[in-house]
Scaffold this motif. Structure first.
Motif, short mmCIF file in Angstrom:
data_model
loop_
_atom_site.label_atom_id
_atom_site.label_comp_id
_atom_site.label_asym_id
_atom_site.label_seq_id
_atom_site.Cartn_x
_atom_site.Cartn_y
_atom_site.Cartn_z
N HIS A 6 0.84 -1.20 0.00
CA HIS A 6 0.00 0.00 0.00
C HIS A 6 0.87 1.25 0.00
CE1 HIS A 6 -3.76 -2.18 0.90
NE2 HIS A 6 -3.00 -2.95 1.66
N GLU A 7 0.41 2.28 -0.68
CA GLU A 7 1.09 3.57 -0.65
C GLU A 7 0.43 4.45 0.40
OE1 GLU A 7 1.37 7.43 -3.53
OE2 GLU A 7 1.73 5.47 -4.47
N LEU A 8 1.25 4.93 1.33
CA LEU A 8 0.73 5.74 2.43
C LEU A 8 1.35 7.13 2.42
CD1 LEU A 8 0.73 3.37 5.55
CD2 LEU A 8 -1.19 3.97 4.08
N GLY A 9 0.51 8.14 2.62
CA GLY A 9 0.97 9.49 2.90
C GLY A 9 0.63 9.80 4.34
N LEU A 10 1.62 10.20 5.13
CA LEU A 10 1.44 10.47 6.55
C LEU A 10 1.78 11.93 6.83
CD1 LEU A 10 3.25 7.29 7.95
CD2 LEU A 10 0.82 7.55 7.45
N SER A 71 0.28 18.28 24.35
CA SER A 71 0.27 18.68 22.95
C SER A 71 -1.08 18.38 22.32
CB SER A 71 1.35 17.90 22.17
OG SER A 71 1.36 18.27 20.81
N THR A 72 -1.47 19.23 21.39
CA THR A 72 -2.58 18.90 20.49
C THR A 72 -1.99 18.10 19.34
OG1 THR A 72 -2.41 20.78 19.00
CG2 THR A 72 -3.61 21.12 21.06
N ALA A 73 -2.86 17.54 18.50
CA ALA A 73 -2.40 16.81 17.33
C ALA A 73 -3.49 16.78 16.27
CB ALA A 73 -2.01 15.37 17.69
N VAL A 74 -3.09 16.89 15.03
CA VAL A 74 -3.97 16.58 13.91
C VAL A 74 -3.16 15.72 12.95
CG1 VAL A 74 -3.44 18.77 12.71
CG2 VAL A 74 -5.46 17.44 12.06
N THR A 75 -3.71 14.56 12.59
CA THR A 75 -3.01 13.63 11.70
C THR A 75 -3.88 13.32 10.49
OG1 THR A 75 -3.86 11.70 12.94
CG2 THR A 75 -1.69 12.56 13.57
N ALA A 76 -3.21 13.12 9.37
CA ALA A 76 -3.90 12.73 8.14
C ALA A 76 -3.16 11.56 7.52
CB ALA A 76 -3.96 13.90 7.17
N ILE A 77 -3.91 10.53 7.16
CA ILE A 77 -3.34 9.35 6.51
C ILE A 77 -4.05 9.17 5.18
CG2 ILE A 77 -2.92 6.87 6.68
CD1 ILE A 77 -3.10 7.11 9.70
N LEU A 78 -3.26 9.21 4.11
CA LEU A 78 -3.80 9.01 2.76
C LEU A 78 -3.40 7.62 2.30
CD1 LEU A 78 -5.24 10.27 0.32
CD2 LEU A 78 -3.01 11.12 -0.44
N ILE A 82 -6.47 7.31 -2.45
CA ILE A 82 -7.93 7.31 -2.68
C ILE A 82 -8.77 7.38 -1.41
CG2 ILE A 82 -7.75 6.10 -4.89
CD1 ILE A 82 -8.51 3.53 -3.44
N ARG A 83 -8.16 7.15 -0.26
CA ARG A 83 -8.92 7.19 1.00
C ARG A 83 -8.17 8.04 2.01
NH1 ARG A 83 -14.30 6.27 1.87
NH2 ARG A 83 -14.71 5.63 4.02
N LEU A 84 -8.84 9.01 2.60
CA LEU A 84 -8.21 9.94 3.53
C LEU A 84 -8.83 9.77 4.91
CD1 LEU A 84 -6.34 12.44 4.00
CD2 LEU A 84 -8.35 13.85 3.45
N TRP A 85 -7.96 9.57 5.91
CA TRP A 85 -8.39 9.48 7.30
C TRP A 85 -7.75 10.62 8.08
CZ3 TRP A 85 -11.81 5.96 9.37
CH2 TRP A 85 -12.20 4.91 8.54
N VAL A 86 -8.57 11.40 8.77
CA VAL A 86 -8.10 12.55 9.54
C VAL A 86 -8.56 12.39 10.98
CG1 VAL A 86 -8.24 15.06 9.83
CG2 VAL A 86 -8.12 14.08 7.53
N ASP A 162 -13.32 10.35 7.75
CA ASP A 162 -12.70 9.77 6.57
C ASP A 162 -13.52 10.15 5.34
OD1 ASP A 162 -14.71 7.79 7.60
OD2 ASP A 162 -14.20 6.80 5.73
N THR A 163 -12.88 10.12 4.20
CA THR A 163 -13.56 10.46 2.95
C THR A 163 -12.83 9.83 1.78
OG1 THR A 163 -14.45 12.29 1.64
CG2 THR A 163 -12.26 12.59 2.53
N ASN A 164 -13.56 9.56 0.71
CA ASN A 164 -12.94 9.12 -0.53
C ASN A 164 -12.36 10.33 -1.25
OD1 ASN A 164 -13.60 6.33 -0.39
ND2 ASN A 164 -15.68 6.78 -1.07
#
Length: 227
Positions: A6-10, A71-78, A82-86, A162-164
């Motif tokens: 799988h290709e992941l963007g972090l 700390s606060t945090a906001v994370t995004a995983i692509l 095609i699928r984004l999880w925040v 999450d969203t497509n």
């Protein structure tokens, strides 16, 4: 990066208070803990939720080394483009540009908004000292990693969306509250969309926040999706 085919963007923003030890710990461990969860590939929601909670527990157990800050945090995983999880805790925010419109993908966890939860745990919300609501008069967010002295009145569970990803989306802006205090979601998206290079877009957003006299920490990442 590629993992198990799988290709992941972090992508992430960590905005610390009372030192940078907790953000540094998050940078090293949070994504690693998410990807360690066996169910990540079948149930990302559950994996992210569990990893956030386990990471917070680890931070608290190492408070003698990491200090009393948080700390606060906001994370995004692509995933596979095609699928984004925040996910987020605190007031760092993720905003998506879809069809030229700004869509907030996170929830700002503010003491007034979650006053009931804080008071049910024996805490209180006060505008003193200062002019913003704070948990026990100290912390201006109702959810955070760390903050051991306040943890009995705070939450660390994230909101997860999450969203497509489709052709109507072009950018995602992740930023700490120093940006959002002086800029609307739509303004941030409109500025970022002027630049093909996401690094230049992030630098412009940061410069604009400084120009608008933001008094808080300003950290920003812009993600540009493939066409």
């Amino acid at each position: 990066m590629r993992i198990q085919g799988h290709e992941l963007g972090l992508f992430a923003i960590y905005d610390g208070h009372l030192g940078d030890s907790v953000p540094a710990y998050l940078q090293k461990h949070l994504f690693a803990n998410i990807l360690k969860e066996e169910e990540f590939w079948v149930d990302p929601f559950r994996a992210i939720l569990k990893a956030y909670e386990k990471t917070d527990q680890a931070i608290l157990s190492h408070s003698s080394d990491l200090g009393r800050g948080g700390s606060t945090a906001v994370t995004a995983i692509l995933i596979n483009g095609i699928r984004l999880w925040v996910a987020n805790v605190g007031d760092s925010r993720a905003v998506l540009s879809r069809g030229d419109l700004a869509i907030q993908m996170t929830t700002d966890h503010e003491p007034n908004t979650e006053r009931g939860s804080i008071e049910n745990k024996g805490g209180f919300v006060s505008n003193m000292p200062g002019d913003v609501p704070r948990v026990n008069g100290q912390l201006a967010v109702s959810r955070a990693f760390g903050d051991k002295s306040l943890k009995s009145h705070l939450r660390s569970d994230p909101d997860i969306q999450d969203t497509n990803v489709d052709n109507s989306m072009d950018i995602l802006v992740l930023a700490s509250d120093g940006l959002w205090k002086v800029m609307t979601n739509q303004e941030a998206v409109d500025i970022a969309r002027r630049f093909k290079d996401p690094q230049k877009a992030a630098k412009q957003l940061t410069a604009e926040a400084v120009k608008r006299d933001s008094k808080d920490d300003i950290s920003c990442i812009v993600v540009r999706f493939r066409g």
